[in-house]
Design a protein around this motif. Structure first.
Motif, PDB file in Angstrom:
ATOM      1  N   ARG A   1      19.690 -53.538  58.606  1.00  9.34           N
ATOM      2  CA  ARG A   1      19.010 -54.312  57.551  1.00  9.34           C
ATOM      3  C   ARG A   1      19.368 -55.789  57.631  1.00  9.34           C
TER       4      ARG A   1
ATOM      5  N   ARG B   1      15.436 -60.334  58.083  1.00  6.05           N
ATOM      6  CA  ARG B   1      15.151 -60.482  56.657  1.00  6.05           C
ATOM      7  C   ARG B   1      14.108 -59.457  56.215  1.00  6.05           C
ATOM      8  N   ARG B   2      14.366 -58.788  55.107  1.00  7.78           N
ATOM      9  CA  ARG B   2      13.460 -57.835  54.456  1.00  7.78           C
ATOM     10  C   ARG B   2      13.272 -56.520  55.207  1.00  7.78           C
TER      11      ARG B   2
ATOM     12  N   ASP C   1      12.668 -53.232  53.325  1.00  3.10           N
ATOM     13  CA  ASP C   1      12.355 -53.538  51.922  1.00  3.10           C
ATOM     14  C   ASP C   1      10.953 -53.036  51.600  1.00  3.10           C
TER      15      ASP C   1
ATOM     16  N   CYS D   1       7.555 -53.932  53.534  1.00  5.59           N
ATOM     17  CA  CYS D   1       7.887 -54.332  54.901  1.00  5.59           C
ATOM     18  C   CYS D   1       7.211 -53.384  55.896  1.00  5.59           C
TER      19      CYS D   1
END
Length: 121
Positions: A9, A13-14, A17, A20
């Motif tokens: 993770r 970034r993201r 999430d 995503c």
């Protein structure tokens, strides 16, 4: 090569999430039918009917949908050969073979432990 989920993770970034692309890909490859279709193709090229028999219980509509999705993701190659009657073959792409090289050990683990796990009260 042991990596934690936190490290994965943290690498982008993201990642994983909500919203995503990683979640979309997980949904495609880890769905019941996605896994079974990919696993069937890991043994080699199959025609439609062979694939449907190999993935017992899948409807024609679901097989068509799953194959379209996996082909759009770049995991499955569809080759239509100019014959009468129509002859279509499905196989894994290099990306699909790479994925299955990683996924087959998980499927082996599931095969080894499924009966014990399902039998628990």
């Amino acid at each position: 090569m042991s990596v934690s989920f936190a490290e994965i993770r943290g690498s982008a970034r993201r990642t994983f999430d909500e919203g995503c692309g990683t979640r979309v890909v997980l949904d495609h490859i880890m769905s019941k039918w996605g896994v079974l279709v990919l696993a069937a193709l890991s043994d080699g090229t199959l025609r439609w009917g062979e694939l449907r028999r190999e993935v017992g219980g899948i409807s024609e509509k679901m097989l068509a949908s799953t194959l379209r999705t996996l082909a759009a993701d770049g995991l499955v190659h569809r080759e239509s050969l100019p014959q009468v009657p129509p002859h279509v073959e499905y196989s894994l792409t290099p990306l699909g073979r790479d994925l299955m090289g990683r996924m087959l050990p998980l499927l082996g683990w599931v095969a080894d432990h499924a009966e014990t796990m399902v039998a628990r009260p």
